[in-house]
Design an enzyme around this catalytic site. Structure first.
Site, PDB file in Angstrom:
ATOM      1  N   THR A  19      49.968  47.996  24.649  1.00  0.00           N
ATOM      2  CA  THR A  19      50.300  49.139  25.398  1.00  0.00           C
ATOM      3  C   THR A  19      51.036  50.171  24.477  1.00  0.00           C
ATOM      4  OG1 THR A  19      50.838  47.487  27.294  1.00  0.00           O
ATOM      5  CG2 THR A  19      52.010  49.880  27.588  1.00  0.00           C
TER       6      THR A  19
ATOM      7  N   ARG B  83      49.312  39.122  33.666  1.00  0.00           N
ATOM      8  CA  ARG B  83      50.621  38.930  34.252  1.00  0.00           C
ATOM      9  C   ARG B  83      51.100  37.615  33.547  1.00  0.00           C
ATOM     10  NH1 ARG B  83      48.610  38.852  40.199  1.00  0.00           N
ATOM     11  NH2 ARG B  83      47.034  37.704  38.850  1.00  0.00           N
TER      12      ARG B  83
ATOM     13  N   ASN C 251      51.933  50.652  35.206  1.00  0.00           N
ATOM     14  CA  ASN C 251      53.392  49.753  35.157  1.00  0.00           C
ATOM     15  C   ASN C 251      54.385  50.730  35.583  1.00  0.00           C
ATOM     16  OD1 ASN C 251      52.102  47.659  34.192  1.00  0.00           O
ATOM     17  ND2 ASN C 251      53.191  47.682  32.050  1.00  0.00           N
TER      18      ASN C 251
ATOM     19  N   PHE D  61      55.037  44.135  45.627  1.00  0.00           N
ATOM     20  CA  PHE D  61      55.928  44.588  44.623  1.00  0.00           C
ATOM     21  C   PHE D  61      56.939  45.357  45.588  1.00  0.00           C
ATOM     22  CE2 PHE D  61      55.079  44.097  40.184  1.00  0.00           C
ATOM     23  CZ  PHE D  61      53.908  43.553  40.197  1.00  0.00           C
TER      24      PHE D  61
ATOM     25  N   GLY E  55      65.698  42.341  45.385  1.00  0.00           N
ATOM     26  CA  GLY E  55      66.373  41.247  44.299  1.00  0.00           C
ATOM     27  C   GLY E  55      67.180  41.996  43.142  1.00  0.00           C
TER      28      GLY E  55
ATOM     29  N   CYS F 175      57.496  43.971  29.238  1.00  0.00           N
ATOM     30  CA  CYS F 175      56.875  45.041  29.609  1.00  0.00           C
ATOM     31  C   CYS F 175      57.394  46.179  30.363  1.00  0.00           C
ATOM     32  CB  CYS F 175      55.485  44.675  30.316  1.00  0.00           C
ATOM     33  SG  CYS F 175      54.382  43.657  29.209  1.00  0.00           S
TER      34      CYS F 175
END
Ligand SMILES: NC(=O)c1ccc[n+]([C@@H]2O[C@H](COP(=O)([O-])OP(=O)(O)OC[C@H]3O[C@@H](n4cnc5c(N)ncnc54)[C@H](O)[C@@H]3O)[C@@H](O)[C@H]2O)c1
Length: 444
Positions: free
Chosen positions: A124, A155, A212, A253, A257, A264
């Site tokens: 990335t 992932r 991301n 997503f 929490g 990443c």
């Protein structure tokens, strides 16, 4: 037709990619300068935990398809493709990505590659990196290097499966011949009918950072709602369920929490902010600063709740369940669990930490935290428990049984995975982030 490929940089990404390429039948040379990692790979051991990968690594080595070297050699000249998988961590002194490993690996490779081979970037990187890499490598090699940017979306925790069967493949730049070679290498993915989206180098780089950033934004969005819920008596778990049923929003997503971490999301959004500023459009990504800030506030929230509960947490014994940034991984990079444990420790608490896979690493990297291997031992010592990583075994803890081990029964569920009613009925005071229960127990 099986090809010969090199995979440069055998971290979480590169090790997985190397094994996946061997599973596709190619001859793979893994290049990794870190001697201790190399030793592990040669002994068919993974230097990190990733479900299923060690077995697949072992098979690939036994079949003779996967070998390892500390640097390129004559064998690299025979390779059809070179995959760049080196790290791009956050710079020590700024938000920017440290791209030195990318350019260093490119300049080493330029000495050893043949003009017919292709270079495939999987790391990335900030937009613009690939074009500069192509120019530098071409100058150094003395021919036009055929570079394709092919960002990786795996992932951790599901890495091999994601590499073998990705949901899409992004290919940026490259000649028609180069793209055809890469598609031959990825033949099983092509055969599976996976969408291949072709574009220029810059867009391919941006796809990864944009994806991301979007996912990180979704997490911080629901955690911002948690901040509101915690002072208004609402329940963000229900809220997420309800808004997630809108197919334009989707349920993924949206878990309240202690937020995201790992190697990443945090560094990728910061690198994106930094790159936008360099390009003179920093305002465009102002919102990502808020995304980062919300995320970091959630970690502090756990500390604040415990401080409030005890008046002060100095001298208190806190048992933290989980160290890795997510379950099914032992990756401690920017882990929210470690951040919370460290903050508690800095405020004078005695912190005990448990993790099914990362315990040994925690002892080495964070010697100030006491690692506990046995859950019952941790509970019996603690004044309060913090569930920081949602490993399956923590979801299965019996609040009746564990409660008998503690004098004060206080738990902070940092991942919203415990059954609040059940824990409360077993006599626990439970703070579940972003839920009205925290109000009801009078702790906010
Ligand atoms: N970890 C993930 O889940 C994931 C997923 C998608 C993309 N990525 C991206 O992939 C890249 C690598 O991430 P990672 O998590 O595997 O990092 P990592 O730090 O685990 O691995 C990088 C590896 O590259 C090696 N390396 C450094 N310089 C080298 C050189 N010149 N030649 C050969 N090897 C060299 C390092 O020794 C290290 O083993 C990053 O850009 C990351 O953002 C990671």
């Amino acid at each position: 037709m099986p090809k010969i490929v090199t995979v440069i940089g055998l971290g979480y990404l590169g090790a997985t990619h190397a094994v996946a390429m061997a599973e596709f039948g190619h001859t793979v040379i893994g290049i990794e300068p870190d001697e201790s990692k190399l030793r592990a790979f040669r002994e068919k051991k993974l230097p990190f935990y990733e479900p299923g990968l060690e077995l697949a690594l072992s098979k690939a080595v036994d079949s003779g398809k996967l070998t390892f070297q500390s640097a390129h050699s004559e064998t690299s000249r025979n390779a059809h493709a070179h995959f760049i998988c080196v790290g791009t961590p956050q710079s020590e002194s700024s938000y920017a990505a440290n791209t030195t490993y990318i350019y260093a690996s490119g300049s080493e490779l330029a000495k050893w590659m043949s003009p017919e081979s292709i270079v495939v970037g999987k790391s990335t990187v900030p937009v613009g990196t690939a074009l500069r890499l192509k120019t530098e490598m071409s100058e150094s090699a003395g021919f036009d290097v055929d570079l394709i940017w092919n960002p990786e979306f795996l992932r951790e925790g599901n890495a091999l499966e994601d590499s073998l069967r990705p949901d899409r493949v992004v290919l940026g730049g490259g000649t028609a011949k180069g793209i055809a070679t890469l598609k031959e290498i990825y033949a099983p993915i092509v055969k599976a009918g996976t969408p291949f989206v072709e574009m220029d180098l810059q867009t391919a780089e941006l796809v990864k950072t944009a994806a991301n950033s979007f996912l990180a934004t979704k997490i911080s969005f629901i955690n911002a709602m948690a901040e509101i819920a915690e002072v208004s008596g609402a329940d963000t778990v229900k809220l997420a369920e309800a808004i997630g049923l809108d197919e334009r929003i989707g349920k993924h997503f949206l878990k309240t929490g202690i937020g995201f971490g790992g190697g990443c999301f945090p560094k990728d959004i910061r690198a994106f902010i930094s790159r936008a500023e360099e390009l003179g459009v920093g305002d465009a990504l102002d919102f990502l600063r808020a995304v980062d800030a919300v995320n970091l506030r959630r970690r502090q929230r756990v500390v604040d709740l415990l401080n409030k509960e005890f008046g002060t947490i100095a001298e208190k014994k806190i048992f933290v369940l989980g160290a890795s940034f997510k379950p099914n991984s032992d990756d401690l990079r920017d882990s929210p669990a470690i951040a919370v444990a460290t903050k508690l420790r800095e405020l004078g608490a005695n912190v005990f930490i448990h993790d099914p896979k990362a315990g040994e690493q925690v002892s080495i990297l964070f010697p100030e935290l006491t690692v506990v291997d046995n859950l019952a031992e941790g509970f019996s010592m603690a004044n309060a428990v913090v569930l920081a990583t949602e490993w399956d075994e923590y979801k299965q803890i019996d609040p009746e049984v564990s409660g008998t081990l503690m004098a004060q029964k206080v738990v902070v569920d940092g991942r919203n995975v415990l059954d609040v009613e059940r824990w409360r009925n077993a006599g626990w005071k439970i703070y579940a982030l972003g839920r009205s229960v925290a109000n009801e127990v009078g702790g906010l």
